[in-house]
Design an enzyme around this catalytic site. Structure first.
Site, PDB file in Angstrom:
ATOM      1  N   THR A   1       6.990  -1.001   1.774  1.00 38.32           N
ATOM      2  CA  THR A   1       6.846  -1.647   2.207  1.00 38.32           C
ATOM      3  C   THR A   1       7.063  -2.972   1.457  1.00 38.32           C
ATOM      4  O   THR A   1       5.345  -2.612   0.289  1.00 38.32           O
ATOM      5  CB  THR A   1       6.130  -2.498   3.692  1.00 38.32           C
ATOM      6  OG1 THR A   1       6.835  -1.479   4.437  1.00 38.32           O
ATOM      7  CG2 THR A   1       6.389  -3.714   4.127  1.00 38.32           C
TER       8      THR A   1
ATOM      9  N   GLU B   1      -4.588  -1.559  10.631  1.00 37.65           N
ATOM     10  CA  GLU B   1      -2.859  -1.672  10.853  1.00 37.65           C
ATOM     11  C   GLU B   1      -2.724  -1.888  12.212  1.00 37.65           C
ATOM     12  O   GLU B   1      -1.499  -2.356  11.972  1.00 37.65           O
ATOM     13  CB  GLU B   1      -3.121  -1.073   9.414  1.00 37.65           C
ATOM     14  CG  GLU B   1      -1.644  -0.110   9.174  1.00 37.65           C
ATOM     15  CD  GLU B   1      -1.762   0.997   8.059  1.00 37.65           C
ATOM     16  OE1 GLU B   1      -2.158   1.163   7.215  1.00 37.65           O
ATOM     17  OE2 GLU B   1      -0.646   0.986   7.919  1.00 37.65           O
TER      18      GLU B   1
ATOM     19  N   PHE C   1       9.271   4.305   1.000  1.00 37.18           N
ATOM     20  CA  PHE C   1       9.403   4.122   1.942  1.00 37.18           C
ATOM     21  C   PHE C   1       8.058   2.689   1.742  1.00 37.18           C
ATOM     22  O   PHE C   1       7.348   2.331   2.000  1.00 37.18           O
ATOM     23  CB  PHE C   1       8.522   4.689   3.372  1.00 37.18           C
ATOM     24  CG  PHE C   1       9.581   6.006   3.225  1.00 37.18           C
ATOM     25  CD1 PHE C   1      11.404   5.959   3.287  1.00 37.18           C
ATOM     26  CD2 PHE C   1       9.338   7.145   4.772  1.00 37.18           C
ATOM     27  CE1 PHE C   1      11.978   6.977   3.815  1.00 37.18           C
ATOM     28  CE2 PHE C   1      10.357   7.389   4.374  1.00 37.18           C
ATOM     29  CZ  PHE C   1      11.478   8.081   3.929  1.00 37.18           C
TER      30      PHE C   1
ATOM     31  N   ALA D   1       4.415  13.475   1.664  1.00 36.78           N
ATOM     32  CA  ALA D   1       3.745  13.710   2.844  1.00 36.78           C
ATOM     33  C   ALA D   1       3.456  12.230   3.461  1.00 36.78           C
ATOM     34  O   ALA D   1       3.558  11.180   2.756  1.00 36.78           O
ATOM     35  CB  ALA D   1       2.662  13.730   1.901  1.00 36.78           C
TER      36      ALA D   1
ATOM     37  N   THR E   1       2.846   7.832  13.447  1.00 31.19           N
ATOM     38  CA  THR E   1       4.096   7.549  14.161  1.00 31.19           C
ATOM     39  C   THR E   1       3.683   7.532  15.782  1.00 31.19           C
ATOM     40  O   THR E   1       2.360   8.112  15.907  1.00 31.19           O
ATOM     41  CB  THR E   1       5.201   9.384  13.737  1.00 31.19           C
ATOM     42  OG1 THR E   1       4.311  10.389  13.913  1.00 31.19           O
ATOM     43  CG2 THR E   1       5.790   9.303  12.687  1.00 31.19           C
TER      44      THR E   1
ATOM     45  N   ILE F   1       0.934  -1.127  -0.143  1.00 32.49           N
ATOM     46  CA  ILE F   1      -0.178  -0.027  -0.631  1.00 32.49           C
ATOM     47  C   ILE F   1       0.972   0.845   0.396  1.00 32.49           C
ATOM     48  O   ILE F   1       1.442   1.406   1.011  1.00 32.49           O
ATOM     49  CB  ILE F   1      -0.943  -0.040   1.168  1.00 32.49           C
ATOM     50  CG1 ILE F   1      -2.298   0.900   0.709  1.00 32.49           C
ATOM     51  CG2 ILE F   1      -0.610  -0.236   2.300  1.00 32.49           C
ATOM     52  CD1 ILE F   1      -3.432   1.593   1.640  1.00 32.49           C
TER      53      ILE F   1
ATOM     54  N   GLU G   1       4.900   9.924   0.741  1.00 35.47           N
ATOM     55  CA  GLU G   1       5.103  10.542  -0.054  1.00 35.47           C
ATOM     56  C   GLU G   1       6.513  11.309  -0.410  1.00 35.47           C
ATOM     57  O   GLU G   1       6.622  11.788   1.202  1.00 35.47           O
ATOM     58  CB  GLU G   1       4.578  11.651  -1.196  1.00 35.47           C
ATOM     59  CG  GLU G   1       3.074  10.973  -1.773  1.00 35.47           C
ATOM     60  CD  GLU G   1       2.459  11.825  -2.503  1.00 35.47           C
ATOM     61  OE1 GLU G   1       2.575  12.809  -2.410  1.00 35.47           O
ATOM     62  OE2 GLU G   1       1.523  11.328  -3.191  1.00 35.47           O
TER      63      GLU G   1
HETATM   64  C1  FAD Z   1      10.493   0.701   7.273  1.00 32.50           C
HETATM   65  C2  FAD Z   1       9.513   1.520   6.995  1.00 32.50           C
HETATM   66  C3  FAD Z   1       8.618   1.307   6.332  1.00 32.50           C
HETATM   67  C4  FAD Z   1       6.777   2.082   5.663  1.00 32.50           C
HETATM   68  N1  FAD Z   1       6.211   0.965   4.699  1.00 32.50           N
HETATM   69  C5  FAD Z   1       4.969   2.480   4.037  1.00 32.50           C
HETATM   70  C6  FAD Z   1       4.724   1.322   3.589  1.00 32.50           C
HETATM   71  O1  FAD Z   1       4.774  -0.065   2.924  1.00 32.50           O
HETATM   72  N2  FAD Z   1       2.862   2.293   3.428  1.00 32.50           N
HETATM   73  C7  FAD Z   1       3.274   3.776   3.280  1.00 32.50           C
HETATM   74  O2  FAD Z   1       2.884   4.266   2.978  1.00 32.50           O
HETATM   75  N3  FAD Z   1       4.448   4.099   4.071  1.00 32.50           N
HETATM   76  C8  FAD Z   1       5.192   3.577   4.769  1.00 32.50           C
HETATM   77  N4  FAD Z   1       6.064   4.018   5.986  1.00 32.50           N
HETATM   78  C9  FAD Z   1       6.413   4.956   5.877  1.00 32.50           C
HETATM   79  C10 FAD Z   1       5.822   5.555   7.355  1.00 32.50           C
HETATM   80  O3  FAD Z   1       4.478   5.181   7.351  1.00 32.50           O
HETATM   81  C11 FAD Z   1       6.233   6.956   7.224  1.00 32.50           C
HETATM   82  O4  FAD Z   1       7.643   7.354   7.614  1.00 32.50           O
HETATM   83  C12 FAD Z   1       5.556   7.817   8.885  1.00 32.50           C
HETATM   84  O5  FAD Z   1       3.722   7.746   8.452  1.00 32.50           O
HETATM   85  C13 FAD Z   1       5.346   9.262   9.376  1.00 32.50           C
HETATM   86  O6  FAD Z   1       5.831   9.818   8.014  1.00 32.50           O
HETATM   87  P1  FAD Z   1       7.124  11.382   7.144  1.00 32.50           P
HETATM   88  O7  FAD Z   1       8.637  10.314   7.398  1.00 32.50           O
HETATM   89  O8  FAD Z   1       6.338  11.580   6.755  1.00 32.50           O
HETATM   90  O9  FAD Z   1       7.478  11.982   8.608  1.00 32.50           O
HETATM   91  P2  FAD Z   1       7.191  13.544   9.600  1.00 32.50           P
HETATM   92  O10 FAD Z   1       5.867  12.950   8.991  1.00 32.50           O
HETATM   93  O11 FAD Z   1       7.977  14.332   8.080  1.00 32.50           O
HETATM   94  O12 FAD Z   1       7.371  13.363  10.450  1.00 32.50           O
HETATM   95  C14 FAD Z   1       8.576  13.807  11.559  1.00 32.50           C
HETATM   96  C15 FAD Z   1       8.561  13.842  12.921  1.00 32.50           C
HETATM   97  O13 FAD Z   1       7.802  14.382  13.338  1.00 32.50           O
HETATM   98  C16 FAD Z   1       6.826  14.374  14.101  1.00 32.50           C
HETATM   99  N5  FAD Z   1       5.359  15.106  13.389  1.00 32.50           N
HETATM  100  C17 FAD Z   1       4.642  15.233  12.412  1.00 32.50           C
HETATM  101  N6  FAD Z   1       3.334  15.725  12.315  1.00 32.50           N
HETATM  102  C18 FAD Z   1       3.235  16.083  14.020  1.00 32.50           C
HETATM  103  C19 FAD Z   1       2.362  16.381  14.321  1.00 32.50           C
HETATM  104  N7  FAD Z   1       1.042  16.684  14.012  1.00 32.50           N
HETATM  105  N8  FAD Z   1       2.888  16.886  16.180  1.00 32.50           N
HETATM  106  C20 FAD Z   1       3.789  15.986  16.631  1.00 32.50           C
HETATM  107  N9  FAD Z   1       4.099  15.684  16.172  1.00 32.50           N
HETATM  108  C21 FAD Z   1       4.578  15.381  14.413  1.00 32.50           C
HETATM  109  C22 FAD Z   1       6.800  12.414  13.455  1.00 32.50           C
HETATM  110  O14 FAD Z   1       6.035  11.893  14.869  1.00 32.50           O
HETATM  111  C23 FAD Z   1       7.443  12.622  13.533  1.00 32.50           C
HETATM  112  O15 FAD Z   1       8.821  12.544  15.214  1.00 32.50           O
HETATM  113  C24 FAD Z   1       7.016   2.765   6.251  1.00 32.50           C
HETATM  114  C25 FAD Z   1       8.191   3.711   6.486  1.00 32.50           C
HETATM  115  C26 FAD Z   1       9.543   2.775   6.923  1.00 32.50           C
HETATM  116  C27 FAD Z   1      10.639   4.008   8.017  1.00 32.50           C
END
Ligand code: FAD
Length: 389
Positions: A168, A254, A166, A140, A377, A133, A137
């Protein structure tokens, strides 16, 4: 080794009885015999091979909770939990069938047309199709409303442009649910989920298999869509604009399944560490004979027991249809935080050997970290819980 499944001396919840227990045993055997012996090779290749997916399908470990009429085994989330727990207890956490089973397939079951279900679910159950899934981005992640991938209708096709990261199973997957904007003006209401069968489209490109600090046996990828053409019949739901609601509805499961992986690893870490501290000696006695070791492990076992009771209750509620998003967020955040703590403390009790890759606790330390990040997160989980106050 002490059995991770029995380390907490808790009675089994009703949902884990009988055929769920048998499925656990079968999955445990499969993971021990088919996946664990080759796991180093999979970590080196940074993915499990396609053959193992097909074997898992033949063994009935894919789509266990999908109805039999669509090639599944007719189970519930309890069955999916049994499989994910077996993966965690054996220590092959990078085998991404949890996402395929409990996240990707349910979208098709719940939002697919009869034709889509008949076309795709049987192949997901055999492993011919490997699911992913694609929400995140480069710009985002936490804020999914910021998704920019655009799907424009053109006759009986969507023309899709954008990129994801990212993802999976992103190198192996040939069945990807892509979160797109069909109407960017409408924000969340302009979001739609569109299935991409990658073997059948042009304009689809995979980027790198991303170099992660843990979960090495799992492929995680960038994906690019350049004027990618997909039939409009691949839209999930009767009409465009349903994507955000569909995502929100599926998130409790999930998030709960991230909790499944967490509690399973916690139990394995405890089992391994208790064995280790009984064997290892310092100052003329076993490490377990130091009061600090006993106190640490007493604390961890207590917290693991609290975690397992909470997890079991969440599954009971989920199977009955009553697991609300806030409680699911609590399970994801609290169990993955606890996983990080338990694995870290257990590594400490291994001393220098805990830092060596040949000891399983080292791999667990690396694999556990991401659980606090993906699936939303833990900060976002707290935000959601906070809104319920
Ligand atoms: C190994 C791995 C597998 C993954 N698999 C998938 C997948 O299969 N499909 C998919 O779609 N995605 C996948 N992801 C993506 C994952 O869901 C995202 O990395 C995650 O949701 C965080 O988004 P970001 O990395 O853009 O971090 P950001 O959104 O940039 O966040 C950075 C930091 O800011 C904090 N933050 C952001 N907004 C707020 C807020 N409003 N209040 C307080 N703190 C905040 C976050 O908690 C984090 O600590 C995967 C990621 C990894 C590392």
């Amino acid at each position: 080794m002490t059995s991770p499944a029995e380390i907490l001396n808790l009675p089994k919840p009703a949902w884990a009885a009988d055929e769920v227990g048998m499925l656990y045993d079968m999955a445990h055997r499969f993971m021990s015999e088919e996946i664990a012996p080759r796991y180093d090779e999979f970590e080196k290749n940074e993915m499990v091979d396609r053959e193992s997916w097909l074997k898992a399908g033949a063994a009935g470990l894919l789509c266990a909770s999908m109805p039999e009429e669509y090639g599944g085994s007719g189970g519930t989330f309890a069955h999916e939990s049994a499989i994910i727990e077996a993966i965690g207890h054996v220590g092959v956490d990078g085998f991404g069938i949890g996402l395929h089973n409990s996240i990707v397939a349910p979208y098709i079951l719940h939002y697919g047309s009869e034709e889509q279900k008949k076309k795709w679910l049987p192949k997901l159950a055999t492993g011919e199709l490997i699911g992913a899934i694609a929400m995140t981005e480069p710009g985002a992640g936490s804020d999914l409303q910021g998704v920019k991938t655009r799907a424009q209708k053109d006759g009986n096709q969507y023309k899709i442009n954008g990129s994801k990261t990212f993802i999976t199973n992103g190198q192996l997957a040939n069945f990807i649910i892509v979160v797109t904007k069909t109407d960017p003006e409408k924000g969340a209401k302009g979001t739609s989920l569109i299935v991409v069968e990658t073997d059948e489209v042009e304009g689809f490109e995979r980027g790198r298999n991303l170099d992660k600090i843990g979960l090495k046996a799992n492929d995680t990828s960038e994906l690019f869509f350049n004027d990618m053409r997909v039939p409009t019949s691949n839209l999930l739901g009767h009409e465009e604009g349903q994507g955000f609601v569909q995502l929100m509805q599926q998130l409790p499961q999930e998030r709960l399944q991230i909790g499944t992986g967490a509690i399973a690893m916690i139990e394995r870490a405890l089992a391994l560490t208790i064995d280790y501290v009984k064997e290892r000696k310092a100052f003329g006695k076993a490490i377990i004979d130091f009061q600090n070791t006993q106190f640490k492990l007493a604390e961890l076992k207590t917290e693991a027991t609290i975690g397992r009771v909470f997890y079991n209750d969440c599954v009971t509620r989920h199977i009955a249809g009553g697991l609300d998003p806030v409680t699911a967020s609590m399970a994801k955040y609290w169990l993955s935080d606890l996983q990080g703590k338990v694995v870290d403390e257990c590594l400490q009790l291994h001393g220098g050997y805990g830092y060596m890759n040949e000891y399983p606790i080292a791999r667990m330390f690396r694999d556990a970290r991401v659980q606090r990040i993906y699936g939303g997160t833990n900060e976002i989980m707290k935000l959601l819980i906070g809104r319920s106050l």
